[in-house]
Design an enzyme around this catalytic site. Structure first.
Site, mmCIF file in Angstrom:
data_model
loop_
_atom_site.group_PDB
_atom_site.id
_atom_site.type_symbol
_atom_site.label_atom_id
_atom_site.label_comp_id
_atom_site.label_asym_id
_atom_site.label_seq_id
_atom_site.Cartn_x
_atom_site.Cartn_y
_atom_site.Cartn_z
ATOM 1 N N ASP A 170 0.839 -1.205 0.000
ATOM 2 C CA ASP A 170 0.000 0.000 0.000
ATOM 3 C C ASP A 170 0.872 1.252 0.000
ATOM 4 O O ASP A 170 1.677 1.434 0.925
ATOM 5 C CB ASP A 170 -0.870 0.041 1.265
ATOM 6 C CG ASP A 170 -1.872 -1.105 1.317
ATOM 7 O OD1 ASP A 170 -1.916 -1.900 0.366
ATOM 8 O OD2 ASP A 170 -2.604 -1.193 2.323
ATOM 9 N N TYR A 227 1.560 19.698 -15.624
ATOM 10 C CA TYR A 227 1.994 18.323 -15.918
ATOM 11 C C TYR A 227 3.384 18.337 -16.560
ATOM 12 O O TYR A 227 4.278 17.583 -16.170
ATOM 13 C CB TYR A 227 0.988 17.648 -16.845
ATOM 14 C CG TYR A 227 1.357 16.227 -17.240
ATOM 15 C CD1 TYR A 227 1.172 15.173 -16.352
ATOM 16 C CD2 TYR A 227 1.882 15.941 -18.506
ATOM 17 C CE1 TYR A 227 1.511 13.861 -16.708
ATOM 18 C CE2 TYR A 227 2.222 14.645 -18.868
ATOM 19 C CZ TYR A 227 2.032 13.608 -17.968
ATOM 20 O OH TYR A 227 2.363 12.321 -18.320
#
Ligand SMILES: NC(=O)c1ccc[n+]([C@@H]2O[C@H](COP(=O)([O-])OP(=O)(O)OC[C@H]3O[C@@H](n4cnc5c(N)ncnc54)[C@H](OP(=O)(O)O)[C@@H]3O)[C@@H](O)[C@H]2O)c1
Length: 271
Positions: free
Chosen positions: A64, A157
């Site tokens: 995780d 981005y």
């Protein structure tokens, strides 16, 4: 050096649920056996990714991680990788934000930078240290053609990918002679869920094209996908600013940004 057969024994995929990472791992497992540490946010998509890779006979360990939390991510990777030799690592997580929405909620842009750049740099440093101590390893990072010359329409981005690309290029130099290699992958437009709802740019490819190019290019410093983007981008870098801006406006008009009605993807999206 990898293992005695010259093949990777343990592979870490950060952003292991991404379509490009999945395509790459599938191609890799078709050609050689290895264990996979699959680091990603827990989700049904990640569960499906684990099952799919197990279908190739691989032992897959899900870990995780949330790239918005670099400290937690580094701690989780440290724990998961203790006692492992990582022969190959792929850093493939990232978000493609709706740049217009970021203009209205500027603080969200900092989250995008943290996910796309901050966490990748932290993971890169951790993996570089681990591989240097091993004396071998290949570190693959998913940059983008957007890194070479960010456009007005993808400023956030593009800036994250430019930073990522610069960092891993310099890290490659830092690791020269250590037995650790860094491969920077610069795809153009890839048809994945990240780009769903956007009109494909020229030279668009599929995730599997990226997977095959990366697998074939593990001994290279830079992998362009498709290869033609290397020389093309070298030329585009020299295009004067006014022409560059006109080209960008044209690509936006032709559908390069999110189409009306298509849900934009953000860091927290869990589709
Ligand atoms: N598609 C393109 O046109 C293109 C072009 C050049 C470069 N790239 C780069 O290639 C990489 C893979 O992209 P893709 O096309 O395969 O897209 P994708 O399938 O949407 O994969 C994006 C990945 O990033 C993960 N991610 C996003 N936010 C995260 C967070 N906070 N914590 C942990 N993981 C997070 C996603 O995990 P969840 O499953 O939990 O959402 C998913 O695994 C990205 O770095 C992208 O920037 C893509």
């Amino acid at each position: 050096m990898l293992n005695v057969l010259g093949q990777p024994g343990t592979v870490l995929a950060l952003g292991g649920s991404s379509e490009i990472a999945q395509a790459f791992l599938g191609r890799l497992l078709e050609s050689r056996a290895c264990d996979v540490v699959l680091a990603a946010r827990p989700s049904a998509r990640r569960d499906a990714a684990v099952r799919r890779l197990e279908g190739y006979g691989a032992r897959v360990e899900p870990v995780d991680v949330d790239a918005a939390d670099s400290e937690g991510l580094v701690a989780a990777l440290r724990t998961a990788l203790a006692g492992h030799e990582v022969d190959l690592a792929v850093i493939a997580h990232g978000v493609l934000p709706d740049e217009g929405a970021l203009g209205r909620r500027p603080a969200d842009a900092a989250d995008v930078v943290a996910v796309n750049l901050g966490s990748a740099v932290a993971a890169g440093l951790l993996l570089a240290d681990l591989m240097r101590r091993q004396g071998h390893g290949v570190l693959v990072v998913l940059s983008s053609v957007a890194a070479v010359r960010p456009r007005a329409s993808n400023a956030v981005y593009g800036a994250t990918k430019a930073g990522l690309d610069a960092f891993f290029t310099a890290l490659r130099d830092r690791l020269r002679g250590s037995g650790v290699r860094v491969v920077v992958v610069r795809p153009g437009f890839v048809r994945t869920r990240m780009t769903a709802g956007r009109a494909p740019a020229p030279f668009a490819v599929d995730a599997d094209d990226v997977a095959r190019a990366v697998l074939a290019g593990l001994d290279r410093d830079v992998v362009w996908v498709p290869a033609v983007l290397g020389p093309l981008t070298a030329a585009l870098r020299l295009v004067p600013g006014p022409v560059w801006r006109r080209l960008d406006r044209r690509s936006v008009r032709d559908g390069g940004t999110v189409r009306p009605g298509a849900a934009p993807r953000r860091g927290g999206d869990r589709r």
